[in-house]
Scaffold this motif. Structure first.
Motif, mmCIF file in Angstrom:
data_model
loop_
_atom_site.group_PDB
_atom_site.id
_atom_site.type_symbol
_atom_site.label_atom_id
_atom_site.label_comp_id
_atom_site.label_asym_id
_atom_site.label_seq_id
_atom_site.Cartn_x
_atom_site.Cartn_y
_atom_site.Cartn_z
ATOM 1 N N ALA A 36 0.769 -1.289 -0.045
ATOM 2 C CA ALA A 36 0.061 0.078 -0.043
ATOM 3 C C ALA A 36 0.773 1.243 -0.079
ATOM 4 C CB ALA A 36 -0.847 0.105 1.242
ATOM 5 N N LEU A 37 2.142 1.159 0.316
ATOM 6 C CA LEU A 37 3.143 2.405 0.294
ATOM 7 C C LEU A 37 3.596 2.636 -1.120
ATOM 8 C CD1 LEU A 37 5.019 1.516 3.495
ATOM 9 C CD2 LEU A 37 2.780 2.782 3.219
ATOM 10 N N PRO A 38 3.543 3.916 -1.524
ATOM 11 C CA PRO A 38 3.932 4.372 -2.907
ATOM 12 C C PRO A 38 5.400 4.373 -2.653
ATOM 13 C CG PRO A 38 2.242 6.031 -1.826
ATOM 14 C CD PRO A 38 2.510 4.927 -0.894
ATOM 15 N N PRO A 39 5.946 4.159 -3.865
ATOM 16 C CA PRO A 39 7.617 4.183 -3.835
ATOM 17 C C PRO A 39 8.044 5.644 -3.633
ATOM 18 C CG PRO A 39 6.724 3.512 -6.020
ATOM 19 C CD PRO A 39 5.381 3.660 -5.000
ATOM 20 N N ASP A 40 7.171 6.531 -4.009
ATOM 21 C CA ASP A 40 7.858 7.846 -4.024
ATOM 22 C C ASP A 40 7.944 8.432 -2.345
ATOM 23 O OD1 ASP A 40 5.054 8.491 -3.357
ATOM 24 O OD2 ASP A 40 4.966 9.986 -4.784
ATOM 25 N N GLY A 41 7.590 7.719 -1.487
ATOM 26 C CA GLY A 41 7.669 8.170 0.038
ATOM 27 C C GLY A 41 6.664 8.833 0.515
ATOM 28 N N LYS B 270 5.813 -8.550 3.559
ATOM 29 C CA LYS B 270 4.807 -7.777 3.249
ATOM 30 C C LYS B 270 4.035 -7.036 4.323
ATOM 31 C CE LYS B 270 3.941 -8.911 -1.452
ATOM 32 N NZ LYS B 270 2.846 -9.227 -2.455
ATOM 33 N N GLU B 271 4.050 -7.517 5.415
ATOM 34 C CA GLU B 271 3.173 -7.113 6.457
ATOM 35 C C GLU B 271 3.684 -5.910 7.288
ATOM 36 O OE1 GLU B 271 1.682 -11.712 7.592
ATOM 37 O OE2 GLU B 271 2.699 -10.502 9.108
ATOM 38 N N LEU B 272 2.896 -5.146 7.768
ATOM 39 C CA LEU B 272 3.583 -3.756 8.354
ATOM 40 C C LEU B 272 2.974 -4.017 9.703
ATOM 41 C CD1 LEU B 272 2.517 -0.871 5.859
ATOM 42 C CD2 LEU B 272 5.076 -1.784 6.522
ATOM 43 N N TRP B 273 3.805 -3.991 10.699
ATOM 44 C CA TRP B 273 3.519 -4.055 12.260
ATOM 45 C C TRP B 273 4.120 -2.674 12.863
ATOM 46 C CZ3 TRP B 273 1.309 -8.331 14.804
ATOM 47 C CH2 TRP B 273 0.920 -9.550 13.968
ATOM 48 N N VAL B 274 3.302 -2.048 13.670
ATOM 49 C CA VAL B 274 3.518 -1.097 14.421
ATOM 50 C C VAL B 274 3.630 -1.366 15.986
ATOM 51 C CG1 VAL B 274 2.829 1.423 14.900
ATOM 52 C CG2 VAL B 274 2.891 0.666 12.724
ATOM 53 N N LYS B 275 4.456 -0.824 16.644
ATOM 54 C CA LYS B 275 4.208 -0.657 18.171
ATOM 55 C C LYS B 275 3.377 0.640 18.307
ATOM 56 C CE LYS B 275 6.888 -1.264 22.429
ATOM 57 N NZ LYS B 275 8.070 -1.533 23.010
ATOM 58 N N PHE B 276 2.369 0.429 18.905
ATOM 59 C CA PHE B 276 1.501 1.401 18.745
ATOM 60 C C PHE B 276 1.485 2.124 20.393
ATOM 61 C CE2 PHE B 276 -2.634 3.702 19.533
ATOM 62 C CZ PHE B 276 -2.544 4.874 18.485
ATOM 63 N N GLN B 277 1.527 3.431 20.296
ATOM 64 C CA GLN B 277 1.632 4.095 21.575
ATOM 65 C C GLN B 277 1.158 5.646 21.505
ATOM 66 O OE1 GLN B 277 3.118 2.870 24.885
ATOM 67 N NE2 GLN B 277 1.794 4.795 25.225
ATOM 68 N N ASN B 278 0.443 6.106 22.403
ATOM 69 C CA ASN B 278 -0.159 7.387 22.310
ATOM 70 C C ASN B 278 0.884 7.891 23.481
ATOM 71 O OD1 ASN B 278 -2.250 7.762 20.398
ATOM 72 N ND2 ASN B 278 -3.438 6.436 21.861
ATOM 73 N N PHE B 279 1.002 9.285 23.325
ATOM 74 C CA PHE B 279 1.838 10.124 24.280
ATOM 75 C C PHE B 279 1.083 11.508 24.721
ATOM 76 C CE2 PHE B 279 4.450 7.770 21.259
ATOM 77 C CZ PHE B 279 5.706 7.303 22.150
ATOM 78 N N GLN B 280 1.285 11.797 25.591
ATOM 79 C CA GLN B 280 0.764 13.102 26.273
ATOM 80 C C GLN B 280 1.108 14.274 25.512
ATOM 81 O OE1 GLN B 280 1.773 13.631 30.612
ATOM 82 N NE2 GLN B 280 1.530 11.646 30.936
ATOM 83 N N THR B 281 0.068 15.026 25.222
ATOM 84 C CA THR B 281 0.058 16.345 24.689
ATOM 85 C C THR B 281 0.274 17.327 25.328
ATOM 86 O OG1 THR B 281 -2.364 16.567 24.777
ATOM 87 C CG2 THR B 281 -1.632 15.221 22.863
ATOM 88 N N PRO C 128 7.167 9.600 16.612
ATOM 89 C CA PRO C 128 7.608 8.283 15.850
ATOM 90 C C PRO C 128 7.172 7.083 16.391
ATOM 91 C CG PRO C 128 9.546 9.420 16.848
ATOM 92 C CD PRO C 128 8.458 10.236 17.171
ATOM 93 N N LEU C 129 6.768 6.214 15.785
ATOM 94 C CA LEU C 129 6.301 4.573 16.184
ATOM 95 C C LEU C 129 7.422 3.732 15.620
ATOM 96 C CD1 LEU C 129 2.756 5.138 16.244
ATOM 97 C CD2 LEU C 129 4.267 5.381 18.236
ATOM 98 N N LEU C 130 7.578 2.751 16.292
ATOM 99 C CA LEU C 130 8.684 1.739 15.717
ATOM 100 C C LEU C 130 7.739 0.808 14.922
ATOM 101 C CD1 LEU C 130 11.243 -0.101 15.977
ATOM 102 C CD2 LEU C 130 9.669 -1.530 17.781
ATOM 103 N N VAL C 131 8.141 0.610 13.754
ATOM 104 C CA VAL C 131 7.581 -0.131 12.568
ATOM 105 C C VAL C 131 8.395 -1.145 11.941
ATOM 106 C CG1 VAL C 131 8.150 1.825 10.725
ATOM 107 C CG2 VAL C 131 6.427 0.122 10.350
ATOM 108 N N GLU C 132 7.899 -2.234 11.709
ATOM 109 C CA GLU C 132 8.546 -3.559 11.355
ATOM 110 C C GLU C 132 7.844 -3.981 9.904
ATOM 111 O OE1 GLU C 132 8.885 -6.553 14.174
ATOM 112 O OE2 GLU C 132 10.374 -5.482 15.452
ATOM 113 N N PRO D 70 14.145 4.906 1.431
ATOM 114 C CA PRO D 70 14.956 4.214 0.593
ATOM 115 C C PRO D 70 15.282 2.956 1.228
ATOM 116 C CG PRO D 70 15.735 6.444 0.646
ATOM 117 C CD PRO D 70 14.488 6.239 1.474
ATOM 118 N N ASP D 71 15.621 1.871 0.419
ATOM 119 C CA ASP D 71 15.973 0.621 0.744
ATOM 120 C C ASP D 71 14.847 -0.341 1.647
ATOM 121 O OD1 ASP D 71 18.495 0.792 -0.007
ATOM 122 O OD2 ASP D 71 19.133 1.823 1.784
ATOM 123 N N LYS D 72 13.556 0.024 1.186
ATOM 124 C CA LYS D 72 12.445 -0.463 1.796
ATOM 125 C C LYS D 72 12.346 -0.484 3.304
ATOM 126 C CE LYS D 72 10.696 -2.991 -1.819
ATOM 127 N NZ LYS D 72 9.654 -3.636 -2.047
#
Ligand code: FES
Length: 186
Positions: free
Chosen positions: A65-70, A166-177, A157-161, A102-104
């Motif tokens: 789902a991610l376009p190659p142009d970033g 092909k599977e996108l996994w995110v370490k989801f976290q909310n932060f204080q505003t 920023p969140l950790l993404v793997e 770059p570099d996936k």
């Protein structure tokens, strides 16, 4: 000459049997009362020992789902959501922007504006993020774009793997505003 025994000394007398059955019925009745009570107590106390889903790795989408142009793509984050007394399967608990570097390698940000918690939008024509509430702007790499932005910090920023190619996994976290440092929500 046969000697008759008193009835109460006979181990199989009706009185003893009655006593035994009454004791058994009493125990059974107590269990019937205790079970719903303990179940109710468990439900009542459940929120106290329950853990939040935040901070767990959650699958959010596909690398395809991610376009190659970033250009960043917004993905909803679904998880087993719980309020004080209810559990909902695969309910939205937030959203993330992910883009291809770059570099996936991927980069992910929480969509929540660190100023006061609105969702930011990505503007493709400006290649930057804009918060519609008080107009904070962020560059595509999440940094504050305009010094006049009311947001006290850049996007979170969140950790993404990428798993299984092909599977996108995110370490989801909310932060204080409203603060310049990043403090995870409890
Ligand atoms: S909530 Fe985003 S600028 Fe205020």
């Amino acid at each position: 000459m046969a000697v008759s025994q008193p009835e109460s000394s006979n181990p199989k007398s009706p009185e003893r049997r009655n006593f035994f059955f009454q004791a058994l019925a009493g125990m059974f009745g107590s269990l019937l009362v205790a079970f719903p009570f303990l179940s109710g107590l468990g439900v009542l106390l459940d929120p106290l020992w329950r853990k939040s889903n935040e901070g767990e790795m959650i699958r959010v989408g596909s690398l395809d789902a991610l376009p190659p142009d970033g250009t960043p793509v917004k993905f909803p984050v679904l998880s087993d959501k719980r309020d004080a007394w209810n559990k909902f399967s695969k309910a939205p608990i937030g959203a993330v922007y992910i883009r291809l570097l770059p570099d996936k390698v991927c980069e992910a940000f929480n969509v929540i504006c660190p100023h006061a918690g609105c969702y930011v939008d990505f503007l493709p024509e400006r290649r930057s993020y804009l918060c519609p509430c008080h107009r904070s702007t962020f560059s595509i790499d999440g940094k504050i774009n305009d010094p006049k932005s009311p947001s006290p910090r850049g996007l979170d920023p969140l950790l993404v793997e990428v798993r299984n190619k092909k599977e996108l996994w995110v370490k989801f976290q909310n932060f204080q505003t409203g603060r310049s440092d990043r403090v995870p929500m409890a």
